[in-house]
Motif scaffolding. Structure first.
Motif, PDB file in Angstrom:
ATOM      1  N   TYR A 182      37.098  -6.379 -29.758  1.00 25.01           N
ATOM      2  CA  TYR A 182      36.632  -6.950 -30.872  1.00 25.01           C
ATOM      3  C   TYR A 182      37.011  -5.748 -32.187  1.00 25.01           C
ATOM      4  N   GLU A 185      37.564  -7.261 -35.649  1.00 22.33           N
ATOM      5  CA  GLU A 185      36.009  -7.435 -36.235  1.00 22.33           C
ATOM      6  C   GLU A 185      35.498  -6.223 -36.624  1.00 22.33           C
TER       7      GLU A 185
ATOM      8  N   THR B  17      28.828  -8.460 -34.154  1.00 27.13           N
ATOM      9  CA  THR B  17      28.951  -9.846 -33.585  1.00 27.13           C
ATOM     10  C   THR B  17      27.891  -9.888 -32.270  1.00 27.13           C
TER      11      THR B  17
END
Lengths: 211, 471
Positions: A182, A185, B17
């Motif tokens: 990730y 992100e 997330t």
């Protein structure tokens, strides 16, 4: 790694509530920069007297429990200090699983990160497991991680595992590797976060320079 | 948008997330490290070839292992501890992480140093390989402790895999009586809800009592409530908290200040936010508290009695109490007041701040440490030490017979050379009275700085309210 799905071994009852990580791994064993030598420190003050002699009355020092690999413990096991040495020491000693009615939260995360299995069961079942464990001739426990079930002489129980933790045990999840997938992100998040709150960026370095 | 608690707002605003139904990736604004829970994490980074992508959001402090003898240059004589300090410096140099090293003038206990140097700001997520990271909730920052594997994870990703906690609100109203402090308040709360009473919860404190507390007193409260098992302790930032931060963080003062103030203004639970559980306590009846056992929830008011075992109905709680009394050598049903002590320790991340030293000095002034008692003051940081010396507190302590030491964690967890011998009974301002915590076989009674000072001058556990302030 042998079989990741089952743990089978002798149980020992450690009937102490709020057993803190100071006791599980005393301070004098925290001086290393690696994980070595922690087997010696496990529950040191309970296992050894002030002369360094084994306390014969302590359960893990009794011949019948010399090879115990599963602990049945009191509630809030692992409270106190965040020291992960407690978990490493238990594993080096040969403990593969701990069953209790509750665990302290940081200890729980530390254990799962190292694949030391913690099983939370209702107090009545833990009490029964302690009774079973105290019969040293017949105190074996079978734990099936895939089925999330546990069986002793008189107890048949199922337990809950977070799906993520189940994967950690069964697949050996690489947590950092997974989180790094990730990375984009994270970078985007940080950039946006700091655009709106620039006073949160470089805090440590800025302060260090100012001081 | 639905109503949210302050805790949810902080988690939401740091969620990179969701990883699955239960876990999210939490961005960490600041990661603090010490010398004994980080080495194996750095070793993991080297082994796996990971970098530290955001070194400026990390900071390290040598605090647990260092000697506090009053020398100008501190030398760690224990070879293993010295290696830990050298190793931390090597790791910080390698990855470009700021460090407060052993002989840094600003060195101190991580949880004292970080806020006093302006590193903690409202709305932050702050983590550290130390359970008392909950301290920072006093400034409206979500702080919590992690283990070494998670330290490695944060270094490599600046995030943490995080399962949100449940919400608890503890409302405390009323005026704390004269002679009682935030330490007495938090010991009283832990005694009421128990050592597991907030396990699984992030706690938000509110109420008129909390409003009236100084920022330093709020640090004590948020630091120590960890002993009830919390996963975070928060107080919505008010003007006091904001003044505390802005006076210590000059980098915010200019171009960002208005935006920061606007953001901090939103850091509170919505009025109709729902908590999973709420407690309400009245502070006006709180008396000075002292622990009698080996868990922080084994606590009693100074004018109260150690519980009689047959009044404890829960079998396992009774067993723990009996075990604790066997260790502390006290008798069920007896008074705690009058118990003779041989040592006094004033310091730690709970009570090693300037206000704590002022409170203790106020009791000590004009008196002498009782014969047969060894008493020491260990300031929480170099800055606290210098501030106390500027006010003359060091002279009050030394003239009374206290040892005035250098900053560090010292006899809170006794990982340095300050260790108590077996059987020694200590009046301590620290946060844990666990078996063997201050030395194998040593007995710890937790209390406030003023109560510890009163014990020092009287030679036994005593009610500080009975001592006239002489100064």
């Amino acid at each position: 790694m042998t079989d990741n799905t089952c743990i089978q071994g002798q149980a020992a009852a450690l009937c102490i509530e709020n057993l803190d990580t100071d006791q599980i791994m005393p301070k004098q064993f925290l001086r290393g920069i690696d994980k070595a030598g922690l087997k010696e420190g496990l529950l040191y003050d309970l296992r050894f007297d002030t002369q360094g002699q084994r306390r014969p009355d302590f359960i893990l020092n009794q011949d019948a429990y010399a090879h115990a690999s599963i602990l049945i413990a009191g509630s809030n096991f692992g409270c106190g200090s965040s020291r992960e040495h407690a978990v490493w020491g238990m594993q080096q000693y040969g403990i593969q699983a701990v069953v209790a009615s509750s665990f302290a939260e940081i200890f729980h995360a530390n254990a799962m990160n190292n694949r030391l299995l913690l099983i939370t069961l209702p107090p009545e079942q833990v009490a029964q497991l302690m009774d079973d464990a105290n019969d040293s001739a017949n105190n074996s426990i079978d734990i099936d991680i895939t089925a999330q079930s546990l069986r002793s002489r008189n107890v048949q129980a199922s337990f809950e595992l977070m799906p993520r933790h189940r994967r950690m045990f069964l697949e050996g999840l690489d947590s950092i590797g997974l989180s790094l997938s990730y990375q984009d992100e994270i970078t985007d998040f940080a950039s946006n976060h700091w655009t709106h709150q620039p006073w949160l960026r470089h805090v440590a370095a800025t302060a260090r320079r100012h001081l | 948008m639905t109503s949210r608690t302050l805790y949810r707002k902080l988690v939401d605003s740091h969620t990179v997330t969701w990883l699955d139904d239960e876990n999210l990736l939490l961005f960490c604004d600041l990661h603090l490290m010490n010398e004994y829970t980080s080495p194996q994490a750095f070793a993991g980074l080297y082994e796996q070839g990971h970098e530290v992508p955001m070194p400026d959001q990390n900071v390290a402090v040598v605090s647990h292992i260092i000697p506090t003898h009053p020398t100008r240059v501190r030398i760690i004589s224990d070879p293993a501890s010295a290696l830990q300090a050298r190793n931390l410096k090597k790791n910080c140099d390698h990855f470009g992480i700021p460090l407060f090293d052993t002989n840094d003038a600003l060195q101190g206990i991580e949880h004292v140093v970080a806020p006093e140097l302006g590193l903690i700001r409202p709305g932050m997520v702050v983590i550290c390989g130390d359970s008392h990271t909950t301290t920072y909730g006093a400034l409206g920052a979500l702080g919590f402790g992690i283990g070494t594997t998670d330290v490695e994870h944060v270094l490599a990703t600046q995030t943490l895999v995080y399962k949100p906690a449940m919400d608890m609100r503890i409302r405390i109203d009323g005026t704390l009586p004269v002679g009682t402090t935030a330490k007495d308040l938090v010991l009283d709360v832990i005694g009421r809800i128990g050592a597991q009473g907030a396990r699984g919860y992030a706690v938000e404190f509110c109420g008129t009592t909390i409003d009236a507390l100084s920022v330093e007193a709020r640090f004590t409260l948020c630091n120590m409530i960890l002993e009830a098992g919390v996963r975070g302790a928060l107080i919505a930032p008010d003007q006091k908290a904001i003044d505390y931060v802005t006076s210590r963080a000059p980098d915010i003062a200019e171009q960002y200040l208005d935006a920061a103030l606007a953001a901090w203004d939103k850091l509170h639970s919505d009025t109709d936010a729902v908590f999973d559980i709420e407690h309400h306590f009245d502070a006006s009846h709180v008396a000075p508290q002292v622990t009698w056992g080996t868990s922080p929830d084994q606590v009693v008011a100074i004018d109260g009695s150690i519980p009689a075992l047959d009044t404890i109905l829960d079998h396992s709680v009774r067993g723990s109490a009996a075990r604790a009394l066997a260790y502390t050598g006290l008798r069920a049903g007896s008074a705690i007041e009058g118990t003779a002590i041989q040592h006094v320790f004033i310091g730690s991340c709970t009570n090693g701040r300037i206000e704590d030293l002022r409170a203790a000095a106020g009791i000590v002034h004009g008196r002498q440490v009782a014969q047969g008692v060894r008493a020491m003051v260990v300031p929480g940081s170099g800055a606290v030490k210098r501030a106390a010396e500027a006010e003359g507190l060091d002279r009050i302590f030394t003239q009374a017979g206290f040892e005035w030491r250098n900053a560090g964690c010292s006899m809170c967890l006794a990982m340095n050379d300050d260790v108590l011998a077996a059987g020694v009974r200590c009046a301590s301002t620290t946060n844990r009275n666990f078996e063997g915590r201050q030395g194998r076989g040593a007995i710890t009674h937790l209390m406030s700085p003023a109560m510890a000072a009163a014990a020092a001058v009287s030679g036994h556990i005593t009610d500080v309210r009975q001592l006239e302030v002489l100064s």
